[in-house]
Motif scaffolding. Sequence first.
Motif, PDB file in Angstrom:
ATOM      1  N   GLY A  68       0.638  -1.141  -0.106  1.00  0.00           N
ATOM      2  CA  GLY A  68      -0.187   0.253  -0.088  1.00  0.00           C
ATOM      3  C   GLY A  68       0.851   1.409   0.037  1.00  0.00           C
ATOM      4  O   GLY A  68       0.540   2.018  -0.732  1.00  0.00           O
ATOM      5  N   LEU A  69       1.688   1.172   0.890  1.00  0.00           N
ATOM      6  CA  LEU A  69       2.808   2.453   0.854  1.00  0.00           C
ATOM      7  C   LEU A  69       3.385   2.596  -0.667  1.00  0.00           C
ATOM      8  O   LEU A  69       3.487   3.862  -1.107  1.00  0.00           O
ATOM      9  CB  LEU A  69       3.955   2.093   1.949  1.00  0.00           C
ATOM     10  N   CYS A  70       3.978   1.692  -0.909  1.00  0.00           N
ATOM     11  CA  CYS A  70       4.706   1.627  -2.273  1.00  0.00           C
ATOM     12  C   CYS A  70       3.803   2.017  -3.669  1.00  0.00           C
ATOM     13  O   CYS A  70       4.239   2.873  -4.458  1.00  0.00           O
ATOM     14  CB  CYS A  70       5.449   0.408  -2.850  1.00  0.00           C
ATOM     15  N   GLU A  71       2.253   1.555  -3.512  1.00  0.00           N
ATOM     16  CA  GLU A  71       1.500   1.985  -4.573  1.00  0.00           C
ATOM     17  C   GLU A  71       1.107   3.156  -4.464  1.00  0.00           C
ATOM     18  O   GLU A  71       1.272   4.087  -5.438  1.00  0.00           O
ATOM     19  CB  GLU A  71       0.235   0.938  -4.616  1.00  0.00           C
ATOM     20  N   GLY A  72       0.892   4.007  -3.303  1.00  0.00           N
ATOM     21  CA  GLY A  72       0.584   5.255  -3.096  1.00  0.00           C
ATOM     22  C   GLY A  72       1.742   6.301  -3.489  1.00  0.00           C
ATOM     23  O   GLY A  72       1.446   7.241  -3.998  1.00  0.00           O
ATOM     24  N   ILE A  73       3.224   5.984  -3.216  1.00  0.00           N
ATOM     25  CA  ILE A  73       4.174   6.662  -3.750  1.00  0.00           C
ATOM     26  C   ILE A  73       4.297   6.388  -5.127  1.00  0.00           C
ATOM     27  O   ILE A  73       4.602   7.464  -5.726  1.00  0.00           O
ATOM     28  CB  ILE A  73       5.411   5.941  -3.030  1.00  0.00           C
ATOM     29  N   ILE A  74       4.197   5.356  -5.982  1.00  0.00           N
ATOM     30  CA  ILE A  74       4.235   5.192  -7.347  1.00  0.00           C
ATOM     31  C   ILE A  74       3.195   6.034  -7.819  1.00  0.00           C
ATOM     32  O   ILE A  74       3.534   6.846  -8.813  1.00  0.00           O
ATOM     33  CB  ILE A  74       4.032   3.803  -7.554  1.00  0.00           C
ATOM     34  N   THR A  75       1.891   6.094  -7.583  1.00  0.00           N
ATOM     35  CA  THR A  75       0.857   6.767  -8.052  1.00  0.00           C
ATOM     36  C   THR A  75       1.088   8.345  -8.075  1.00  0.00           C
ATOM     37  O   THR A  75       0.954   9.101  -8.839  1.00  0.00           O
ATOM     38  CB  THR A  75      -0.593   6.436  -7.248  1.00  0.00           C
ATOM     39  N   PHE A  76       1.674   8.738  -6.478  1.00  0.00           N
ATOM     40  CA  PHE A  76       1.949  10.314  -6.434  1.00  0.00           C
ATOM     41  C   PHE A  76       3.220  10.755  -7.373  1.00  0.00           C
ATOM     42  O   PHE A  76       3.072  11.843  -7.895  1.00  0.00           O
ATOM     43  CB  PHE A  76       2.447  10.264  -4.891  1.00  0.00           C
ATOM     44  N   THR A  77       4.192   9.887  -7.330  1.00  0.00           N
ATOM     45  CA  THR A  77       5.583  10.428  -8.358  1.00  0.00           C
ATOM     46  C   THR A  77       5.087  10.543  -9.567  1.00  0.00           C
ATOM     47  O   THR A  77       5.548  11.314 -10.332  1.00  0.00           O
ATOM     48  CB  THR A  77       6.503   9.477  -7.828  1.00  0.00           C
ATOM     49  N   ARG A  78       4.161   9.607 -10.155  1.00  0.00           N
ATOM     50  CA  ARG A  78       3.830   9.590 -11.506  1.00  0.00           C
ATOM     51  C   ARG A  78       3.201  10.972 -11.920  1.00  0.00           C
ATOM     52  O   ARG A  78       2.950  11.220 -13.240  1.00  0.00           O
ATOM     53  CB  ARG A  78       2.687   8.182 -11.968  1.00  0.00           C
ATOM     54  N   ILE A  79       2.520  11.493 -10.904  1.00  0.00           N
ATOM     55  CA  ILE A  79       1.787  13.019 -11.560  1.00  0.00           C
ATOM     56  C   ILE A  79       2.696  13.878 -11.945  1.00  0.00           C
ATOM     57  O   ILE A  79       2.654  14.640 -12.879  1.00  0.00           O
ATOM     58  CB  ILE A  79       1.115  13.548 -10.161  1.00  0.00           C
ATOM     59  N   PHE A  80       4.187  13.821 -11.083  1.00  0.00           N
ATOM     60  CA  PHE A  80       5.049  14.861 -11.668  1.00  0.00           C
ATOM     61  C   PHE A  80       6.093  14.123 -12.475  1.00  0.00           C
ATOM     62  O   PHE A  80       6.867  15.031 -13.199  1.00  0.00           O
ATOM     63  CB  PHE A  80       5.938  15.242 -10.241  1.00  0.00           C
ATOM     64  N   SER A  81       6.135  12.858 -12.650  1.00  0.00           N
ATOM     65  CA  SER A  81       7.119  12.240 -13.625  1.00  0.00           C
ATOM     66  C   SER A  81       6.441  11.055 -14.091  1.00  0.00           C
ATOM     67  O   SER A  81       6.771   9.828 -13.790  1.00  0.00           O
ATOM     68  CB  SER A  81       8.376  11.853 -12.754  1.00  0.00           C
ATOM     69  N   PRO A  82       5.540  11.153 -14.989  1.00  0.00           N
ATOM     70  CA  PRO A  82       4.864   9.833 -15.727  1.00  0.00           C
ATOM     71  C   PRO A  82       5.894   9.025 -16.212  1.00  0.00           C
ATOM     72  O   PRO A  82       5.552   7.771 -16.148  1.00  0.00           O
ATOM     73  CB  PRO A  82       3.983  10.712 -16.773  1.00  0.00           C
ATOM     74  N   GLU A  83       7.026   9.554 -16.898  1.00  0.00           N
ATOM     75  CA  GLU A  83       7.901   8.494 -17.572  1.00  0.00           C
ATOM     76  C   GLU A  83       8.645   7.679 -16.779  1.00  0.00           C
ATOM     77  O   GLU A  83       9.159   6.590 -17.096  1.00  0.00           O
ATOM     78  CB  GLU A  83       8.655   8.927 -18.653  1.00  0.00           C
ATOM     79  N   ALA A  84       8.999   8.231 -15.262  1.00  0.00           N
ATOM     80  CA  ALA A  84       9.933   7.690 -14.488  1.00  0.00           C
ATOM     81  C   ALA A  84       9.321   7.885 -13.120  1.00  0.00           C
ATOM     82  O   ALA A  84       9.570   9.013 -12.419  1.00  0.00           O
ATOM     83  CB  ALA A  84      11.347   8.232 -14.540  1.00  0.00           C
ATOM     84  N   ALA A  85       8.634   6.770 -12.397  1.00  0.00           N
ATOM     85  CA  ALA A  85       8.067   7.006 -11.187  1.00  0.00           C
ATOM     86  C   ALA A  85       9.386   6.843 -10.197  1.00  0.00           C
ATOM     87  O   ALA A  85      10.257   6.931 -10.336  1.00  0.00           O
ATOM     88  CB  ALA A  85       7.015   5.863 -10.959  1.00  0.00           C
ATOM     89  N   CYS A  86       8.663   6.679  -8.842  1.00  0.00           N
ATOM     90  CA  CYS A  86       9.760   6.574  -7.991  1.00  0.00           C
ATOM     91  C   CYS A  86      10.731   5.491  -8.176  1.00  0.00           C
ATOM     92  O   CYS A  86      10.492   4.469  -8.448  1.00  0.00           O
ATOM     93  CB  CYS A  86       9.073   6.579  -6.583  1.00  0.00           C
ATOM     94  N   GLU A  87      12.088   5.815  -7.661  1.00  0.00           N
ATOM     95  CA  GLU A  87      13.209   4.766  -7.750  1.00  0.00           C
ATOM     96  C   GLU A  87      13.881   4.394  -6.496  1.00  0.00           C
ATOM     97  O   GLU A  87      14.318   3.334  -6.241  1.00  0.00           O
ATOM     98  CB  GLU A  87      14.082   5.397  -8.666  1.00  0.00           C
ATOM     99  N   VAL A  88      13.469   5.164  -5.343  1.00  0.00           N
ATOM    100  CA  VAL A  88      14.070   4.888  -4.057  1.00  0.00           C
ATOM    101  C   VAL A  88      13.551   5.555  -3.200  1.00  0.00           C
ATOM    102  O   VAL A  88      13.359   6.828  -3.329  1.00  0.00           O
ATOM    103  CB  VAL A  88      15.653   4.971  -4.091  1.00  0.00           C
TER     104      VAL A  88
END
Length: 509
Positions: free
Chosen positions: A53-73
Amino acid sequence: MGVSSMAAASDGMQLQLCVFDLRRGQQEGQELDKILFFYPTDCPFLTQLSLVGLCEGIITFTRIFSPEAACEVIEAEKHSHVFYEAEPDIWMILVVEKSKDDGQVWRCEALRGVLKEVHSLFKMFHMSIHALLDKKPSGELARSHLHSFITDYLSDFQLGKRMQMPSFRDSLKERGTVQMLTVSREVALEVQSLITSISSCCNGCDSLILFQDLLVSTTLPPDDTANLFSYCTLRLTPHALSSSTSSWSYLRKGHSTPNLSNLTTLDEHQSRSRDTSQGQNSQISSIPRFLQRDKWSKGKDGFLVPNFPSGEVGSFVLSTPVVWNQQNDNCKYLCVYQHKGITVVMLVSATSLANGEQGLVQVKNQFLENVAQRVTAVEQKLSRGWGGENAYHVSGYRYLLIDRDRSVSRATPAGKVTTLKKESLVYLNKLREEVDIEKGRWHRDNPHQEKELEVSIRAENNAWVIAKVIRGKELYMVLEKANETLLYATDAVEKFSNRYCEGAFSMEY
């Protein structure tokens, strides 16, 4: 970051590895359906769901600002969370516990390399995760294959109850690359003649030729070569067959294997009302365990004999392992011949044999009649010119040279790297991490534009730590007991480049 309970989940546990599908489990009460694999296997479901759940939320959030490269670390106080999107919406998450006691300082890109490698090897033997999910939408097939494969892969990093990941001590190594053997022109012509002979008697098959743990030649593209090379040095070369410690692994000090009786799939836990454990265990036991030890042995004819349960390709049941090309998903039989220090890997197309797997007997007979003597001759010439494990040591230098375009690397032998001080390797690890970050920025800004970078640091222990990136090639170097002037370091790199890199890193190149 919401996962502080991780350390209490399992005594001595050092990491978590999760594979989940963002497309699954979208309805309330079905969240567990997202999870395709979780290590450790006995981790409580609430902890698994908390991490996903934590990782899914972070991926969804970071894709707003970087659709081509979501969270890496994500760097938390006690843990590092490394993200890798292995396939569209299929995410692999590695959570590593930080420790101040054992000095395990890692580089996140090296940890991501672990995820990339296990996924690439998985695809080579089982096709993509998406393909398995399409074949059985319940996820049962994908979960069973992922459980057996990744658990066997992680056993190479297991030291007692702890998992030991690549750390700063491995800064002069690079996963996902091939180490080549340099040969003379005369031997190169012999090798080329051998390749032609193999192709003519094996229905135009692709091939890899290795000597010891180094690649001599390949007819495959770089990605497929790197995957097959990794597997060969892990399980097929003479060193891998004869020793419990393989040169492929960075940190293998023990070889305990997790208790396979604990392997279960989430489908079992979601169906507690019915007894499915017997069928599930039967399914797991029937999956070919390509990464388990001692599954290959050398036959009297020189061909390696696999000891795997029969697998399936389409409607055919096979006893010979098959691999899948990365680019075109072609299915090919894996045939391996070995003579002393040389290993010949042949990938015979399944569609080229009229009698299917039975046609391999004829292929092997033709090889023994027409090619085996050539293999013996090439092995003798390679042995005479082989300089041993320290063949590529350069006096005064500790280096790593990477050609990204060809997925090739060359480095100071491991035994020589151990002579470096801890401080030197820690500085190099930090420098490589900065280079990784900078390369990430380049790729996001303009993935098609190549940039250059050069950094030289005088460390506190009076060593020079150097990084140089130019035209798809990278050079990392440590110079200890060296002159304190920058001119000395620059001249040292120049001399190394001119002599061993064809001037690729020279200032006038």
